[in-house]
Each structure stands twice: as C-alpha cells, then as structure tokens.
Design an enzyme around this catalytic site. Structure first.
Site, mmCIF file in Angstrom:
data_model
loop_
_atom_site.group_PDB
_atom_site.id
_atom_site.type_symbol
_atom_site.label_atom_id
_atom_site.label_comp_id
_atom_site.label_asym_id
_atom_site.label_seq_id
_atom_site.Cartn_x
_atom_site.Cartn_y
_atom_site.Cartn_z
ATOM 1 N N ASN A 1 -41.017 1.641 -1.598
ATOM 2 C CA ASN A 1 -39.788 0.930 -2.000
ATOM 3 C C ASN A 1 -39.378 1.308 -3.409
ATOM 4 O O ASN A 1 -38.194 1.483 -3.704
ATOM 5 C CB ASN A 1 -39.979 -0.586 -1.891
ATOM 6 C CG ASN A 1 -39.718 -1.071 -0.480
ATOM 7 O OD1 ASN A 1 -38.584 -1.115 -0.036
ATOM 8 N ND2 ASN A 1 -40.797 -1.386 0.240
ATOM 9 N N ARG A 23 -55.010 -14.724 -15.322
ATOM 10 C CA ARG A 23 -53.659 -14.428 -14.834
ATOM 11 C C ARG A 23 -52.654 -14.456 -15.983
ATOM 12 O O ARG A 23 -51.812 -13.569 -16.138
ATOM 13 C CB ARG A 23 -53.280 -15.453 -13.754
ATOM 14 C CG ARG A 23 -52.030 -15.064 -12.984
ATOM 15 C CD ARG A 23 -51.746 -16.027 -11.848
ATOM 16 N NE ARG A 23 -52.820 -16.131 -10.888
ATOM 17 C CZ ARG A 23 -53.133 -15.218 -9.965
ATOM 18 N NH1 ARG A 23 -52.450 -14.097 -9.918
ATOM 19 N NH2 ARG A 23 -54.120 -15.406 -9.125
ATOM 20 N N MET A 82 -48.880 -6.871 -5.460
ATOM 21 C CA MET A 82 -49.744 -7.809 -4.748
ATOM 22 C C MET A 82 -50.437 -8.798 -5.682
ATOM 23 O O MET A 82 -51.657 -8.995 -5.595
ATOM 24 C CB MET A 82 -50.790 -7.043 -3.926
ATOM 25 C CG MET A 82 -50.176 -6.071 -2.915
ATOM 26 S SD MET A 82 -49.013 -6.886 -1.803
ATOM 27 C CE MET A 82 -50.149 -7.639 -0.645
ATOM 28 N N ARG A 83 -49.698 -9.403 -6.570
ATOM 29 C CA ARG A 83 -50.262 -10.375 -7.489
ATOM 30 C C ARG A 83 -49.417 -11.634 -7.453
ATOM 31 O O ARG A 83 -48.185 -11.553 -7.438
ATOM 32 C CB ARG A 83 -50.202 -9.847 -8.940
ATOM 33 C CG ARG A 83 -51.054 -8.663 -9.216
ATOM 34 C CD ARG A 83 -52.435 -9.022 -9.670
ATOM 35 N NE ARG A 83 -52.456 -9.844 -10.859
ATOM 36 C CZ ARG A 83 -53.471 -10.628 -11.187
ATOM 37 N NH1 ARG A 83 -54.527 -10.703 -10.396
ATOM 38 N NH2 ARG A 83 -53.449 -11.347 -12.288
ATOM 39 N N SER A 106 -36.290 -9.023 3.785
ATOM 40 C CA SER A 106 -35.384 -9.825 2.961
ATOM 41 C C SER A 106 -35.584 -9.457 1.497
ATOM 42 O O SER A 106 -36.711 -9.202 1.068
ATOM 43 C CB SER A 106 -35.707 -11.324 3.091
ATOM 44 O OG SER A 106 -35.800 -11.713 4.445
ATOM 45 N N ASP A 153 -42.532 -16.250 -2.243
ATOM 46 C CA ASP A 153 -41.562 -15.825 -1.216
ATOM 47 C C ASP A 153 -40.526 -16.896 -0.886
ATOM 48 O O ASP A 153 -40.130 -17.064 0.267
ATOM 49 C CB ASP A 153 -42.296 -15.422 0.091
ATOM 50 C CG ASP A 153 -43.278 -14.292 -0.133
ATOM 51 O OD1 ASP A 153 -43.060 -13.476 -1.045
ATOM 52 O OD2 ASP A 153 -44.283 -14.227 0.609
ATOM 53 N N ALA A 187 -35.910 0.100 7.071
ATOM 54 C CA ALA A 187 -34.842 -0.856 6.726
ATOM 55 C C ALA A 187 -34.993 -1.329 5.278
ATOM 56 O O ALA A 187 -33.996 -1.505 4.560
ATOM 57 C CB ALA A 187 -34.890 -2.040 7.687
HETATM 58 C C1 GRF Z 1 -43.445 -3.616 1.721
HETATM 59 O O1 GRF Z 1 -43.562 -3.868 3.080
HETATM 60 C C2 GRF Z 1 -42.837 -4.771 1.025
HETATM 61 O O2 GRF Z 1 -41.908 -5.478 1.799
HETATM 62 C C3 GRF Z 1 -44.020 -5.658 0.737
HETATM 63 O O3 GRF Z 1 -45.049 -4.756 0.419
HETATM 64 C C4 GRF Z 1 -44.805 -3.498 1.044
HETATM 65 C C5 GRF Z 1 -44.810 -2.471 -0.035
HETATM 66 O O4 GRF Z 1 -44.739 -1.164 0.471
HETATM 67 N N1 GRF Z 1 -43.726 -6.617 -0.291
HETATM 68 P P1 GRF Z 1 -44.473 0.042 -0.517
HETATM 69 O O5 GRF Z 1 -45.576 0.036 -1.563
HETATM 70 O O6 GRF Z 1 -43.132 -0.153 -1.145
HETATM 71 O O7 GRF Z 1 -44.520 1.268 0.325
#
Ligand code: GRF
Length: 330
Positions: A30, A80, A105-106, A151, A160, A188
């Site tokens: 992304n 944190r 992922m935090r 989303s 979220d 997507a």
């Molecule tokens: C994606 O599916 C995003 O929606 C989620 O974590 C994943 C990250 O994938 N929050 P990438 O590292 O962008 O390939």
C-alpha cells in the site's frame, strides 16, 4: 520547516503538495501504491518519509530505492509511549502534514493519536464497520457474505473505528480462501488508498472548507456576525464595522483569500515584500487592508486567528475592545 511556495513556468504561485509520512510494518504494497501515485504531477501529496517499527520491513528497501527518506527502529524493549514519541519526533522533523498507516501493526498510544487528530488515515481490509481487528477475510467468508472489501478511515483512539472516508466492495467467489480473497482485496486497496488520500488532502484546500475554517475563527470574536457583501462572505461586529472578508476568485483573480485590516500602506508594503506569494493589495480596498492567500496549501491557522483578532480589535468600539484586552490578561 520552511515550506517553499511553488511556481509554474509563468511564475504564478500554486498549491504546495501536502507532505505525507507513511508508517509500515511489513511488505508495504500500500505504501508503494501511495508512493507511485505521488509521482504524478497532478497528485496533491508527496511522500516525505516512510517509517517503520520493523527495520527488516521489505517496504523500506523499496522506498529508499525510490529516493524517499526512511527511518526504522524496533519497538522492542520500549514502552508504547516512549516508542510513539520517537516516531512522532521523526514525523515532525520530516515536516509531515499527514500520516498514512499502511499495514502498521502497532496499537498507537493515545498521545500519538491526539497529536495527529484528523490528519492520520488507515486502510483496513474489510467493509467497516464489519470485522475490525484481524482475520477479516476469513470472518467475511465464514459469515457467508457476498462481498469482502477495504475501507480507508480517519484514525481515532479506538481501533479501526474512525469515520470511514471511502470503501471498495470486492465480490467473494465460490471456493475463495482467506488468501485468494486477500489478494484481490489488496488490488482494490492499491486503487482506493491513493485516491482517498488525494481527495482528503484536497478537501482542506477547497473554498468551502477554507470558508468554514475562517468562519469558525471569525465568529469566535465577540459580537461577530456574518453577512454577504458584494457577493463575498464578510464578518463584522453587530451594528458595527466589518473586520474580515473572504474572497473566492473575486473578479476572476483565481485566489481564495482572507482580507483583514492593517495599519496602512507601510505595513501592507512590508508584508508583500516579506512574502509576495501570500500577501497582496486587494483591489478596491485601498491601503488599510491586506489579502492573505489561503489556497497555497500551507496556511498557518494560528496565524490566521491572530490576524482576525488584530483586525477585529482595529474596528471594535473601545468598550468592546477593552473586554478583549481584559480577557487577554487572564
Ligand atoms: C493490508 O491488507 C492493509 O489493509 C492492512 O495491512 C495490509 C498491509 O499490506 N492494514 P501491505 O504491507 O500494504 O502490503
């Protein structure tokens, strides 16, 4: 960090690109989608930093190869709050205006989220409000949903949970597994995130949004009222003088700006010399006013608040102005 107003070939000042920092923990596809979209001349944002809590995140190599600044440090062994303060420091040093979370992922500390309130987005692989948290694709399949999806939302303290800006449904096919669905949702995601981020940063540059901001600040002045004069929204003191005008493409000058009262021709000339892209002499208003462009993309709203206050003070009757001075002392 000083932001340079940019110019086109004929020297007209144009909008500064919004400065975006991206936080990743892993692959960073992304992030890559945001970064490649940003290469388009018409894209209203640029990526100024890719930061990670995982020095091994593959996305970092890609960002560096594309000439984007990177920063990574492991969060292990840190609280944190301490780690988030470190990240925050990096984002501020890079001059970021916005933060895009992309597979970060935090869980974020409250202070960090508060510091970027309304300026931090996240992409989540489900049609929110369905399936917050992990295993989104499996949960959608298990529920027998016709669609999964993704989303983009504004980040608020609850995971979220912030306002959804846009989403894309992705059809679930017979025989789909979490992996096969995830790989289509990812396609997507790569379309959705750059376009939603672009629209989000543009929203804050639209005349309607800018007028809303000015209105909020102007109407906070004592006894302020809004009227329409010569087709322009303007702000004055009830039964008194006007202290601010909002102009949008007035006489087709292509500017969205605020006009405020100043002391006279010397101050006007000094301001224009100081920053000729931002300040200008408004036609028909004479030497007692200055135009401040709001459409350059780097408006300092505290400063605008201060201009409005000074302008209000310049036209306020003594009794009212005295009230403001008294309030200032506390
Ligand atoms: C994606 O599916 C995003 O929606 C989620 O974590 C994943 C990250 O994938 N929050 P990438 O590292 O962008 O390939």
């Amino acid at each position: 960090m000083l932001k340079q107003v940019q110019h086109d070939e004929i020297g007209e000042a144009f909008m500064t690109k919004a400065r975006v920092a991206v936080l990743i923990s892993g692959t960073g596809t992304n992030m890559a989608a945001l970064l490649y979209a940003a290469k388009g001349d018409a894209c209203p944002y640029e990526i100024v930093l890719v930061a990670s809590n995982n020095p091994e995140a593959p996305g970092l190599t890609l960002a560096a190869a594309e000439g984007v600044a990177t920063w990574a440090e492991t969060h292990k062994g840190m609280t944190r709050d301490a780690f988030d303060a470190l990240v925050d420091e990096q984002l501020r040093a890079a001059g970021a205006d916005y933060v895009a979370l992309a597979g970060y992922m935090r869980i974020l500390s409250e202070a960090f989220v508060a510091g970027w309130q309304g300026r931090m987005l996240n992409i989540h692989p489900s049609l929110l409000p369905l399936y917050k948290g992990l295993d989104t694709h499996q949960r959608a399949i298990d529920a027998g949903d016709s669609h999964g999806g993704c989303s983009v939302h504004i980040v608020t303290p609850t995971l979220d949970d912030g306002p959804v800006l846009d989403q894309t449904p992705v059809a679930i096919l017979p025989g789909d597994t979490a992996e096969t669905l995830a790989s289509r949702v990812l396609i997507a995601e790569h379309q959705l995130y750059p376009r939603t981020l672009a629209a989000f940063v543009m929203r804050e540059r639209s005349p309607d949004w800018l007028l809303g901001r000015v209105r909020e600040l102007a109407m906070a002045m004592p006894e302020a009222e809004e009227t329409l004069s010569h087709g322009m929204p303007c702000f004055g003191i009830v039964k008194g003088k006007k202290f601010a005008w909002f102009t949008e493409d007035h006489h087709r000058d292509g500017r969205t700006a605020l006009l405020v009262k100043i002391s006279g021709v010397d101050e006007q000339a000094a301001l224009i010399e100081l920053d000729p892209d931002r300040y200008y002499r408004p036609a028909y208003f004479g030497d007692g006013w200055v135009g401040i462009r709001l459409d350059l993309g780097d408006t300092d709203w505290d400063e605008i608040g201060e201009w409005l206050r000074k302008s209000w003070l310049a036209v306020a009757p003594r009794k009212l102005a005295g009230l403001m001075a008294a309030a200032d002392e506390f």
